[in-house]
Design a protein around this motif. Structure first.
Motif, short mmCIF file in Angstrom:
data_model
loop_
_atom_site.label_atom_id
_atom_site.label_comp_id
_atom_site.label_asym_id
_atom_site.label_seq_id
_atom_site.Cartn_x
_atom_site.Cartn_y
_atom_site.Cartn_z
N SER A 187 0.83 -1.21 0.00
CA SER A 187 0.00 0.00 0.00
C SER A 187 0.87 1.26 0.00
N ASN A 188 2.05 1.19 0.64
CA ASN A 188 2.97 2.33 0.55
C ASN A 188 3.40 2.56 -0.89
N ALA A 189 3.72 1.45 -1.58
CA ALA A 189 4.18 1.57 -2.97
C ALA A 189 3.11 2.25 -3.82
N ILE A 190 1.86 1.84 -3.62
CA ILE A 190 0.76 2.41 -4.42
C ILE A 190 0.53 3.88 -4.02
N LYS A 191 0.59 4.10 -2.70
CA LYS A 191 0.32 5.43 -2.15
C LYS A 191 1.33 6.47 -2.66
N TYR A 192 2.61 6.08 -2.72
CA TYR A 192 3.65 7.04 -3.08
C TYR A 192 4.03 6.99 -4.56
N THR A 193 3.21 6.33 -5.37
CA THR A 193 3.46 6.30 -6.81
C THR A 193 2.48 7.27 -7.49
N THR A 207 7.52 2.97 -9.13
CA THR A 207 8.18 4.09 -9.82
C THR A 207 7.81 5.38 -9.09
N GLY A 208 7.66 5.28 -7.78
CA GLY A 208 7.16 6.41 -6.98
C GLY A 208 8.20 7.46 -6.68
N ILE A 209 7.95 8.23 -5.60
CA ILE A 209 8.78 9.41 -5.31
C ILE A 209 10.15 9.07 -4.74
N GLN A 242 12.33 3.91 12.27
CA GLN A 242 12.01 4.46 13.60
C GLN A 242 10.56 4.91 13.60
N PRO A 243 9.89 4.78 14.77
CA PRO A 243 8.49 5.22 14.83
C PRO A 243 8.35 6.70 14.46
N PHE A 244 7.20 7.00 13.85
CA PHE A 244 6.78 8.38 13.53
C PHE A 244 7.67 9.08 12.51
N SER A 245 8.40 8.32 11.67
CA SER A 245 9.16 9.03 10.63
C SER A 245 8.48 8.82 9.29
N ARG A 246 8.36 9.92 8.55
CA ARG A 246 7.78 9.84 7.20
C ARG A 246 8.63 10.67 6.25
N GLN A 247 8.73 10.21 5.02
CA GLN A 247 9.45 10.99 4.00
C GLN A 247 8.59 12.20 3.67
N THR A 248 9.14 13.40 3.80
CA THR A 248 8.33 14.59 3.51
C THR A 248 8.58 15.02 2.07
N ASP A 249 7.52 15.46 1.43
CA ASP A 249 7.58 15.83 0.03
C ASP A 249 6.28 16.57 -0.25
N SER A 250 6.39 17.67 -0.97
CA SER A 250 5.18 18.48 -1.19
C SER A 250 4.06 17.65 -1.84
N ARG A 251 4.45 16.62 -2.62
CA ARG A 251 3.43 15.85 -3.33
C ARG A 251 2.68 14.90 -2.40
N VAL A 252 3.27 14.61 -1.23
CA VAL A 252 2.63 13.58 -0.39
C VAL A 252 2.11 14.13 0.92
N ASN A 253 2.19 15.44 1.09
CA ASN A 253 1.72 15.99 2.36
C ASN A 253 0.24 15.70 2.58
N SER A 254 -0.47 15.50 1.47
CA SER A 254 -1.90 15.22 1.61
C SER A 254 -2.13 13.76 2.03
N ILE A 255 -1.08 12.92 1.95
CA ILE A 255 -1.26 11.50 2.26
C ILE A 255 -1.33 11.31 3.77
N GLN A 256 -2.37 10.61 4.19
CA GLN A 256 -2.57 10.37 5.62
C GLN A 256 -1.63 9.26 6.09
N GLY A 257 -1.20 9.34 7.32
CA GLY A 257 -0.39 8.24 7.86
C GLY A 257 0.31 8.68 9.12
N GLN A 265 15.57 8.94 -4.94
CA GLN A 265 14.55 10.00 -5.02
C GLN A 265 14.18 10.27 -6.47
N GLY A 266 12.86 10.33 -6.69
CA GLY A 266 12.36 10.62 -8.03
C GLY A 266 12.36 9.42 -8.96
#
Length: 306
Positions: free
Chosen positions: A56-62, A92-94, A106-121, A146-147
């Motif tokens: 689901s991460n792969a789909i979410k960030y593609t 082929t995601g971000i 580590q808990p509570f770490s997420r890759q930040t990117d303007s394209r995914v800020n809308s992604i919940q998690g 990246q990219g």
């Protein structure tokens, strides 16, 4: 741990990911290789969670229009009574930065990117996934740029359940399998031959049409044609129409897809499809679908739950 069917686990994975794949128009593939032991003994719920999380991460960030590929294979394990189950998800995601990859478990770490800020998690997904894989004494590895995209590989030695499905034999039938994916063709031919069938393959609808017509003229039709839905030159539905108009309705045709059926089912039936089978193509699914299509009573049954 309990005995469970890996076929069921994979069906579950594919079904759960369909809505997002459809919504984002992602090119989706799920291949299996050498999956001979379909019944295993483990904590199916946790294994499911590991697999779902990564997919689901792969789909979410593609990005829409990108692609996600899943490969699952069975290999020999050095642990007695086990198989080594390898699960690889590439997208082929971000992608991820080297800095983020150092702390991604580590808990509570997420890759930040303007394209995914809308992604919940919560950023807990990978931390929990890693803990579960560790508890199952497996390994999880990641390559990412990246990219460009990300590939996760999870390898776990899983005990084989006592009872497997036995005596799956199809008898002397000729099967043609059609797909533009060479790896899938090879694994499907191996599976069909291990079931006792003779199998040939074609890489496109047009090639298949030529082979079917040629054999029809010689009076030795294929017993079954298994046809992929998404192919570049001529899709599965169009190929079925052409087969029906040139050779008639005598040859049973199974349409294969890794996508949601609901949109194409009507059209495919109208074109002349006799049945549907979902990717990936497990041996038991091929055995059951082909027997049902030929009106043969299957001698091999799923083992009962203990």
């Amino acid at each position: 741990p309990l005995p469970f069917s890996i076929v069921e686990t994979v069906e579950n994975l594919v079904n759960l990911s369909q809505p997002m794949i459809k919504e984002k128009n992602i090119d989706f593939n799920f291949r299996i290789n050498r999956m001979e032991k379909e019944h295993l003994y483990a904590d199916q719920l946790r294994l499911n969670q590991v697999y779902i999380n990564i997919l689901s991460n792969a789909i979410k960030y593609t990005e829409p229009g990108g692609s996600v590929n899943v490969d699952m294979r069975e290999e020999e394990s050095t642990k007695p009574g086990c198989i080594k189950l390898t699960y690889i998800v590439s997208d082929t995601g971000i992608g991820m930065s080297p800095e983020f990859m150092e702390k991604m478990y580590q808990p509570f770490s997420r890759q930040t990117d303007s394209r995914v800020n809308s992604i919940q998690g919560t950023g807990l997904g990978l931390a929990i996934t890693k803990q579960m894989v560790d508890l199952m004494e497996g390994t999880i590895e990641c390559q990412s740029e990246q990219g460009k995209g990300t590939t996760f590989t999870v390898i776990i030695d899983i005990p084989v359940a006592d009872r497997q499905r036995e005596d799956m034999q199809l008898g002397p039938i000729d099967v043609l399998i059609v797909d533009d994916d060479e790896i899938l063709l090879q694994t499907a031919i191996d599976s069909l031959e291990s079931l006792g069938a003779s199998a040939e393959c074609a890489g496109s609808g047009l090639e298949a049409l030529g082979m079917i017509t040629h054999r029809h003229e010689e009076g030795r039709d294929y017993s079954v044609v298994i046809l992929d839905w998404k192919m570049p030159d001529m899709d599965g539905v169009e190929t079925i129409r052409r087969i029906r108009s040139e050779v008639g309705s005598g040859i049973p045709i199974l349409l294969v897809s890794a996508y949601d059926w609901s949109d194409i089912e009507e059209q495919a039936k109208e074109a002349g499809a006799n049945g549907f089978v979902s990717k990936p193509l497990f041996r038991s699914a091929l055995y059951d679908k082909i027997n049902a299509l030929l009106g043969v009573e299957a001698k091999s049954m799923e083992p009962e739950d203990d």
